[in-house]
Structure formats: structure tokens, C-alpha cells
Enzyme design. Structure first.
Site, PDB file in Angstrom:
ATOM      1  N   HIS A 236       0.929  -1.181  -0.109  1.00  0.00           N
ATOM      2  CA  HIS A 236       0.087   0.088  -0.118  1.00  0.00           C
ATOM      3  C   HIS A 236       0.922   1.307  -0.177  1.00  0.00           C
ATOM      4  O   HIS A 236       1.586   1.467   0.971  1.00  0.00           O
ATOM      5  CB  HIS A 236      -0.970   0.017   1.204  1.00  0.00           C
ATOM      6  CG  HIS A 236      -2.068  -1.088   1.063  1.00  0.00           C
ATOM      7  ND1 HIS A 236      -2.454  -1.625   2.284  1.00  0.00           N
ATOM      8  CD2 HIS A 236      -2.703  -1.345  -0.043  1.00  0.00           C
ATOM      9  CE1 HIS A 236      -3.354  -2.474   1.930  1.00  0.00           C
ATOM     10  NE2 HIS A 236      -3.748  -2.354   0.624  1.00  0.00           N
TER      11      HIS A 236
ATOM     12  N   GLU B 153       0.637  -3.475  11.439  1.00  0.00           N
ATOM     13  CA  GLU B 153      -0.160  -2.488  11.114  1.00  0.00           C
ATOM     14  C   GLU B 153       0.770  -1.529  12.007  1.00  0.00           C
ATOM     15  O   GLU B 153       0.546  -1.445  13.404  1.00  0.00           O
ATOM     16  CB  GLU B 153      -1.257  -2.240  11.376  1.00  0.00           C
ATOM     17  CG  GLU B 153      -2.267  -3.353  10.520  1.00  0.00           C
ATOM     18  CD  GLU B 153      -2.597  -2.640   9.191  1.00  0.00           C
ATOM     19  OE1 GLU B 153      -2.231  -1.430   8.941  1.00  0.00           O
ATOM     20  OE2 GLU B 153      -3.476  -3.151   8.571  1.00  0.00           O
TER      21      GLU B 153
ATOM     22  N   GLU C 267       1.348   4.032   2.855  1.00  0.00           N
ATOM     23  CA  GLU C 267       1.996   3.705   4.017  1.00  0.00           C
ATOM     24  C   GLU C 267       3.638   3.593   4.125  1.00  0.00           C
ATOM     25  O   GLU C 267       4.288   2.677   4.108  1.00  0.00           O
ATOM     26  CB  GLU C 267       1.363   2.170   4.379  1.00  0.00           C
ATOM     27  CG  GLU C 267      -0.138   2.295   4.511  1.00  0.00           C
ATOM     28  CD  GLU C 267      -0.742   0.891   4.269  1.00  0.00           C
ATOM     29  OE1 GLU C 267      -0.097  -0.060   4.541  1.00  0.00           O
ATOM     30  OE2 GLU C 267      -1.985   0.877   4.182  1.00  0.00           O
TER      31      GLU C 267
ATOM     32  N   HIS D 204       2.530  -2.808   6.892  1.00  0.00           N
ATOM     33  CA  HIS D 204       1.551  -1.951   6.546  1.00  0.00           C
ATOM     34  C   HIS D 204       1.320  -1.164   7.705  1.00  0.00           C
ATOM     35  O   HIS D 204       2.209  -1.084   8.906  1.00  0.00           O
ATOM     36  CB  HIS D 204       0.061  -2.742   6.446  1.00  0.00           C
ATOM     37  CG  HIS D 204      -0.218  -3.492   5.339  1.00  0.00           C
ATOM     38  ND1 HIS D 204      -0.944  -3.293   4.227  1.00  0.00           N
ATOM     39  CD2 HIS D 204       0.291  -4.870   5.142  1.00  0.00           C
ATOM     40  CE1 HIS D 204      -0.841  -3.969   3.422  1.00  0.00           C
ATOM     41  NE2 HIS D 204       0.007  -5.049   3.777  1.00  0.00           N
TER      42      HIS D 204
ATOM     43  N   ARG E  23      -3.103   4.605  -2.454  1.00  0.00           N
ATOM     44  CA  ARG E  23      -3.068   3.349  -1.762  1.00  0.00           C
ATOM     45  C   ARG E  23      -2.881   2.024  -2.799  1.00  0.00           C
ATOM     46  O   ARG E  23      -2.003   1.080  -2.715  1.00  0.00           O
ATOM     47  CB  ARG E  23      -4.246   2.996  -0.924  1.00  0.00           C
ATOM     48  CG  ARG E  23      -4.538   1.783  -0.626  1.00  0.00           C
ATOM     49  CD  ARG E  23      -5.919   1.460   0.332  1.00  0.00           C
ATOM     50  NE  ARG E  23      -6.288   0.201   0.299  1.00  0.00           N
ATOM     51  CZ  ARG E  23      -6.407  -0.227   1.510  1.00  0.00           C
ATOM     52  NH1 ARG E  23      -5.647   0.095   2.397  1.00  0.00           N
ATOM     53  NH2 ARG E  23      -6.769  -1.595   1.589  1.00  0.00           N
TER      54      ARG E  23
HETATM   55  O1  0X9 Z   1      -6.795  -4.023   4.559  1.00  0.00           O
HETATM   56  C1  0X9 Z   1      -5.544  -4.345   4.475  1.00  0.00           C
HETATM   57  O2  0X9 Z   1      -5.115  -4.755   3.472  1.00  0.00           O
HETATM   58  C2  0X9 Z   1      -4.631  -4.028   5.646  1.00  0.00           C
HETATM   59  N1  0X9 Z   1      -4.898  -3.075   6.383  1.00  0.00           N
HETATM   60  S1  0X9 Z   1      -4.448  -1.310   5.762  1.00  0.00           S
HETATM   61  O3  0X9 Z   1      -5.041  -0.394   6.637  1.00  0.00           O
HETATM   62  N2  0X9 Z   1      -2.739  -1.377   6.140  1.00  0.00           N
HETATM   63  O4  0X9 Z   1      -4.910  -1.227   4.485  1.00  0.00           O
HETATM   64  C3  0X9 Z   1      -4.635  -5.384   6.397  1.00  0.00           C
HETATM   65  C4  0X9 Z   1      -4.274  -6.505   5.662  1.00  0.00           C
HETATM   66  C5  0X9 Z   1      -4.591  -7.713   6.625  1.00  0.00           C
HETATM   67  N3  0X9 Z   1      -4.323  -8.961   5.655  1.00  0.00           N
HETATM   68  C6  0X9 Z   1      -5.158  -9.492   4.688  1.00  0.00           C
HETATM   69  N4  0X9 Z   1      -6.609  -8.815   4.672  1.00  0.00           N
HETATM   70  N5  0X9 Z   1      -4.878 -10.558   4.311  1.00  0.00           N
HETATM   71 ZN    ZN Z   2      -1.750  -1.239   4.099  1.00  0.00          ZN
END
Ligand code: 0X9
Ligand code: ZN
Length: 718
Positions: A455, A654, A458, A579, A511
Site C-alpha cells: 500500500h 500495522e 503507508e 502496513h 493506496r
Molecule cells: O486492509 C488491508 O489490506 C490491511 N490494512 S490497511 O489499513 N494497511 O490497508 C490489512 C491486511 C491484512 N491482511 C489481509 N487482509 N490478508
Molecule cells: Zn496497508
């Protein structure tokens, strides 16, 4: 709402230990036509304990249902006749109606054997719930709402795809010695509170009277969203009437049925501020009351189901039940709605601020403004320049562009030619290398894989990954040197190069990647992996920040990175995806909280590592499963790495912070974030070993030896 059976009857029932029989008990349907009639009934209700009022003598009551014991019939009929109150006998001998109530037997392990025209005992209902959980894995999950006084579980379940009391204990309306004095209501309320932020509609089912009731029980004042709730409710009752013409009255509790406080719906509305809360009083209107005959069960259920579906439909029309996160493109969600963190950060443009604040206020959501002008924080971001050819000029308290990071990687490979090789895991849509490096002190080692910057906004992610790289190469710390030597480290600081460039040059909050779709751009590369693709927490709209792409692995970045990872997967022992933000350590999967084989090991190791992370500055992380901790989100890299490649330990960090600065984490926090993260990675390796993971060959030999010894001792035993 219902009055008591005479105390003497109850005593007889309990003392004999036998099931009480209601032979020749009579159910009356009394029809008060004026206020005198009503008064007669109210006096009886308040002063005579012999009669069981199945419905209350409330003003405007069309009828009042009263049950009488055979020996008390004459008194009642005389009273009614003396006062000219009209009545009919609905059931002459309710025991006959009781005997007709077929109790069917549920056939275990066969959810299809459940019948919809019968009543079941608790045991069968609970068995059926257990079977549902097994029959619909991942969809139906068991929930325990608490424990009853006699120690029974208040069993329920969750279906998920991606809310006039008495002080006399003899009364049927006895409110208990205090609020929540009872195990059932207390434990259930605690349970409901734990999920309340996600409850949009709460339905409480009772009988009888054909009413749909709205809070509150002690006031008719139109509080909160009263008119919306009334409007939605009445429309839904219209839908209920379609099938069999059954008519329901929708109204406020206090107005429609007398003042009655301390009910579940009032509490859920007042304390949990659930937007839509209703209490159904199901069929009928006094003919059978609580002894609704079996042939009416299915019709009642069907029409009720019709109304629930319409309730959802109408609620959406009135602006409820909207998943703002994945549907409303006006707001930039900096974090997804995450149950465990208790906050959501989102950014609004000046023109949509009012709408947002109105929506939040209307739904009773508390908020604060973290940043009044995001642009000011963006302008405060300072960059340092990396001097080519001089790996020492790289600073770890600054953010760098893709060009500089890639130049540094090339320089590292030249500086440490024996241990570093540059790795290219494919190309981005715009043709940039997905550049990384491998640190290896010898062949055949197990791999630790670091994935950064998927992303692009970040920025703390590549910064942290670069810091770890530098530590592995330059640190004097024994533990770090050992970790560097013991494993092959594969490190990719920026896995979304196009997005990263875009976030530096054009749009700081970018993003996704940068592939065009008509007038829109970009796929969320952490929704594009081929594991439960588009199942939950992702969008089909290219304009959305969680757009999953036209198909799984449709994007060059995720596809080529996955191909690359597959070539080395059998040696990967630990995969870390970086992230921001929110201070969470996440484990798969994004759509299920079901514990896979080493789920508890992963949580255990993760929590210990987060303990180590907290040592240096006291920064607290929450460790949990993705689906539980951050909302359902599928198609992410770690889910695929775990689900398809069976890599034993897989985590998503995170990083800092918790919404003060979000993606605009100030430079003076970069190094602290990196240092504490490094501490945690070392602890993770240490703990993983204790739990039998990540052991190099010597570890393997030890376990073979142990097995050999085991076999020998078994032999000697026989
Ligand atoms: O939503 C996401 O992709 C991640 N959070 S963010 O706020 N950085 O966008 C979390 C990713 C967790 N992993 C998976 N969903 N597999
Ligand atoms: Zn992310």
C-alpha cells in the site's frame, strides 16, 4: 407483561415434582367496550392473584386474554356479567390444546430433519445449532450469550457471509431484586455489548398480540430516530400482511401496551444506541395466545421472515445498514472499521464534512478531529537525499523516493557482494522493477521474507523494512548478527512501485497500483491475491480504494510477486507483510476466525513478540486474527501465502500510530517505530523456535534423535 398464575398452583406443581396439568383451565377472550369495563379488568389484574392475564388490560385494548382455573371460573364470569363486560370462551380446556402441541424429535446430525411446524425442547434446539455450525462451516459460528441460573448456556449463533414490572416475586412481571440481577440478562447484555458497534438492527421476539413495538416503555416522546423507526416498521408490517393478511400494529411500547420498563429492547436502544430496535409480539390476537396451534407455526414464521427481509430493505432506503467503508467513495478510510482497535480514521474533503458529521451524529457515533488541514501535515514532511555510491548516507529517520531506495539496494549489493544479491520479483504495470535483495551467508538456509509497501501511502512500511535490512548488515548486536547468519532474508521494501511513485509525486494518499480502468485508476494489491478473492471487505468498483481488480492475480505486481514467492516457498519459515497503521499484528485469515492447525501457536508467538516490542517505548500492539481484529478483508498477500503455500508463520504488521497522524507519521517517529519493530522480529524468531518452528538443521537432527529414542524405549517396553 403477563400476570401470574396463582401462587397455590405453583406450589402444588413444585411440591409434587410432577408436570403441572391444566385440565379444565379456561381461556377467556374478554372484550372491554368502554372505560368502565377496562377499570373492572384493571382492578382484577391488580388485586386478584387467581387469574393469569395473558394480555394486559391496557387502554384501547381490543381484547384481554385471561386464564382461569376451573374453581375460579364462576367468580370471573359472575364479575364480568355483573359489570356487563362482553367475553367469549376461547378454549374450554387448555390442557387439550397443550396435549395437541406436538413436540417433535430432532434427528441429530441432520439439519434437514428440523421441522418448521413443531415445537422443540431446548436440547434439540441446541443440538440443531451445533449441527448448523458443522453444516455451514465459515458461515455459521456458535455464540454463547451467557449462562442461566441453572448453569445452561444461552446458546446462539452468528450467520455471516464476508438488538410494567412488578416488585412481587410471585408476579409474572417480577423485575428481579435489581437491574441485571439475573445471570441470563446480565451475561446476555455483556455479550451484546461486545458486538454492539456492529449491530444495526436488533429484534426481540415475543408473543402474542400481533404488534411491532418500538422503545421506550416509559415514554412516548419521539426520541432519536423515532419517526424513521416507525416508518420502516410500518412498511415492514405491510410486507408481513401480504402472505396471509395478518395485521400488525406498529407503535411505541408505552403507547401500545402500557408502561413496561427494564426490557431488552429499551436497554439495547438506550445504552448501546443501536439504530433500529424492535420487539415483535407474534400471533395471535387472543384466540390461542401462548398456545398457538402447530398449524400456525409455519405461517407465522413465513410472514415474519417476509417482514424481516422488508425491514432490511426499508432500513437501507432510509440510510441505515450502509457499509460506508466499501460503498461510499466520498470518504477516504485511513483504517477499516476494526472491532479490536475501537476507532476508525477517515479523511473528508471540506465539501463532504457536513454530511459526514450529520451521519455520525444521527447514529450516535462519537468522533474527534485529528487533523483539521491534512495538507499542512503533508507540507511538513521532510525528505533527505541519498548520495549514490555511499551506503552510509542512508538515514533511518527519513522517507525516501523509490529511485533512492533502489539505488541504495544496488549499492548494498556492490558493498556486500558475498552476501547480497539483488532480486527482481517482476515488473509493475508501468514497468518498474519490483526490486529487493537477498541476504545469505550460505546455501540451504530457511527463509524469512519481508514484504513492504504494497500500500503505497503507508510510507513507514518501506522505511522500517530498510532499517531492518541495514541492521542485519551493520549491527554489532549478537542476536541480530546471529539472525542474519542463520536465515536467508528475502527483502522487498516497495512491492507497489507505481503507487509509491504516485504517492510521492502526485497524490500523497494513494493506496493502490496505477493501472487505468476507464477514468479510474488502480487495484488494491492487497485484495488481488488468489485466496478467497472478492469474498469480503473488497469492492468491485474501480473507483474504490479496496477495488479487488477484474480477477484474482489480474495485476502484474501481485501476480509476479506470487510467482516469485512460490519458487522459494518450501524454504520460507516466516513471512512478514508491513502496513500501517493502528498498531496491530495480524494473522490469517481475512474471512474466518476458525482456528487452523497452528493458529494458537501463531497468536502465542505473536503476542510474546508484541510484548518485546512494547519494552523500548511502551508502544502497545494488539495481536489477532484479521477477520476478528480488522473486519473481513480477503485477497490479501498473507492469506495466500498461508493458504496456498502453507508457510508456517505469517504475520501482517500495522505499524504506528493509532490515528494521531496515520499515514503522515512524523519523521521523529520513524526510527523509534523501526527500532521497536526490529526488537519484535528478533523475539518472534526466538519464540518461534521455542514453539518448534524455524529450527535449522541442527534442530531437525535433535527431533529425529528423540524419535529414535522413543522407538527404542517402546521396543524395550514390549
Ligand atoms: O486492509 C488491508 O489490506 C490491511 N490494512 S490497511 O489499513 N494497511 O490497508 C490489512 C491486511 C491484512 N491482511 C489481509 N487482509 N490478508
Ligand atoms: Zn496497508
Amino acid at each position: 407483561m403477563y400476570k401470574l398464575i396463582s401462587i397455590s398452583i405453583l406450589l402444588i406443581a413444585c411440591a409434587s415434582g410432577e408436570k403441572f396439568r391444566f385440565d379444565n383451565y379456561t381461556l377467556y377472550k374478554i372484550l372491554p367496550a368502554n372505560s368502565e369495563h377496562l377499570k373492572t379488568l384493571q382492578n382484577l389484574y391488580e388485586s386478584d392473584e387467581r387469574y393469569d392475564f395473558w394480555s394486559d388490560p391496557v387502554p384501547n385494548a381490543e381484547y384481554v386474554s385471561v386464564l382461569s382455573a376451573p374453581q375460579d371460573r364462576i367468580y370471573l364470569e359472575n364479575l364480568l356479567e355483573r359489570n356487563a363486560v362482553p367475553f367469549t370462551v376461547s378454549l374450554d380446556d387448555i390442557q387439550k390444546a397443550i396435549d395437541k402441541q406436538v413436540i417433535k424429535k430432532y434427528e441429530r446430525n441432520n439439519v434437514r430433519s428440523m421441522q418448521w411446524d413443531a415445537y422443540y425442547p431446548l436440547e434439540d434446539i441446541n443440538a440443531w445449532i451445533d449441527d448448523l455450525v458443522r453444516a455451514y462451516p465459515g458461515i455459521v459460528t456458535p455464540e454463547i450469550g451467557g449462562t442461566s441460573y441453572e448453569g445452561r448456556e444461552i446458546k446462539g449463533f452468528k450467520i455471516s457471509h464476508v438488538l410494567g414490572a412488578s416488585t412481587n416475586p410471585a408476579s409474572d412481571n417480577y423485575a428481579g431484586p435489581g437491574p441485571f440481577s439475573e445471570d441470563e440478562s446480565r451475561t446476555l447484555s455483556t455479550y451484546i455489548s461486545s458486538i454492539s458497534h456492529r449491530i444495526e438492527i436488533y429484534l426481540s421476539f415475543h408473543s402474542s398480540g400481533q404488534l411491532l413495538l418500538l422503545p421506550f416503555g416509559n415514554t412516548t416522546e419521539p426520541l432519536a430516530n423515532y419517526y424513521d423507526a416507525m416508518n420502516i416498521g410500518r412498511r415492514a408490517m405491510g410486507a408481513l400482511s401480504v402472505r396471509y393478511g395478518t395485521e400488525y400494529t406498529t407503535g411505541n411500547i408505552a403507547e401500545a401496551i402500557y408502561h413496561a420498563t427494564g426490557t431488552s429492547v429499551d436497554w439495547v436502544k438506550e445504552h448501546l444506541q443501536v439504530p433500529l430496535v424492535y420487539c415483535y409480539e407474534l400471533r395471535d390476537r387472543g384466540t390461542y395466545g401462548h398456545l398457538l396451534p402447530p398449524e400456525q407455526i409455519l405461517p407465522t414464521s413465513q410472514e415474519t421472515m417476509d417482514s424481516v427481509i422488508d425491514l432490511i430493505h426499508q432500513a437501507k432506503r432510509f440510510g441505515y445498514l450502509n457499509d460506508l467503508h466499501n460503498n461510499d467513495l466520498r470518504y477516504d478510510f485511513w483504517t477499516s472499521p476494526r472491532p479490536l482497535t475501537g476507532f476508525v480514521n477517515l479523511m473528508s474533503s471540506p465539501e463532504h464534512r457536513n454530511d459526514l458529521e450529520n451521519l455520525l451524529n444521527k447514529n450516535g457515533l462519537k468522533y474527534t478531529i485529528s487533523m483539521d488541514n491534512v495538507q499542512e501535515a503533508i507540507e511538513k514532511e521532510r525528505f533527505k537525499t541519498y548520495t549514490r555510491g555511499d551506503v552510509r548516507s542512508m538515514q533511518f529517520d527519513a522517507y525516501y523516493t523509490l529511485e533512492q531506495i533502489n539505488a541504495w539496494i544496488d549499492d548494498l549489493a556492490r558493498t556486500y557482494p558475498d552476501i547480497i544479491t539483488v532480486q527482481i520479483a517482476g515488473r509493475s504495470y508501468e514497468g518498474h522493477d519490483i526490486k529487493g535483495l537477498k541476504i545469505s551467508h550460505g546455501s540451504g538456509r530457511k527463509i524469512i521474507f519481508l514484504e513492504g509497501g504494497i500500500h503505497s501511502r503507508e510510507w513507514i512500511s518501506p522505511a522500517t523494512v530498510n532499517f531492518i535490512t541495514n541492521e542485519l548488515l551493520t549491527s554489532d548486536d549478537e542476536e541480530i548478527r546471529a539472525a542474519a547468519r542463520e536465515y536467508d532474508w528475502y527483502i522487498f521494501p516497495v512491492t507497489n512501485p507505481d503507487g509509491y511513485i504516485w504517492s510521492h509525486t502526485q497524490f500523497r494518499m494513494w493506496r493502490k497500483n496505477r493501472r487505468p480502468f476507464g477514468s479510474n485508476f488502480g487495484v488494491d494489491l492487497n485484495r488481488n491475491w488468489n485466496n478467497n478473492w472478492l469474498v469480503a471487505g473488497a469492492s468491485t468498483n474501480p473507483a474504490s480504494d479496496t477495488y479487488a481488480g477484474p480477477g484474482p492475480f489480474s495485476e502484474p505486481e501481485s501476480r509476479s510477486l506470487s510467482v516469485y514467492i512460490r519458487t522459494i516457498h518450501d524454504r520460507i519459515d516466516l513471512y512478514l507483510s508491513f502496513h500501517s497503521f493502528g498498531q496491530l499484528l495480524l494473522i490469517p485469515f481475512g474471512n474466518s476466525t476458525t482456528a487452523y492447525s497452528n493458529y494458537y501457536d501463531a497468536i502465542n508467538i505473536g503476542r510474546r513478540a508484541m510484548g518485546a516490542l512494547s519494552v523500548r517505548y511502551g508502544t502497545l500492539y494488539t495481536t489477532g486474527n484479521i477477520a476478528e481484529a480488522i473486519y473481513h478483508a480477503t485477497g490479501g498477500s498473507i492469506d495466500w501465502v498461508k493458504g496456498h503455500l502453507n508457510v508456517p508463520l505469517v504475520y501482517c504488521y500495522e505499524s504506528r500510530d493509532q490515528g494521531q497522524y496515520g499515514f503522515l507519521l512524523p519523521e521523529d517517529q520513524i526510527l523509534p517505530n523501526s527500532l521497536e519493530t526490529m526488537d519484535s522480529v528478533l523475539e518472534m524468531i526466538h519464540q518461534a523456535k521455542r514453539f518448534g518452528y524455524m529450527n535449522s538443521n541442527s534442530g531437525l537432527k535433535a527431533s529425529i534423535l528423540l524419535i529414535a529414542m522413543g522407538v527404542m524405549s517402546l521396543k524395550s517396553f514390549y
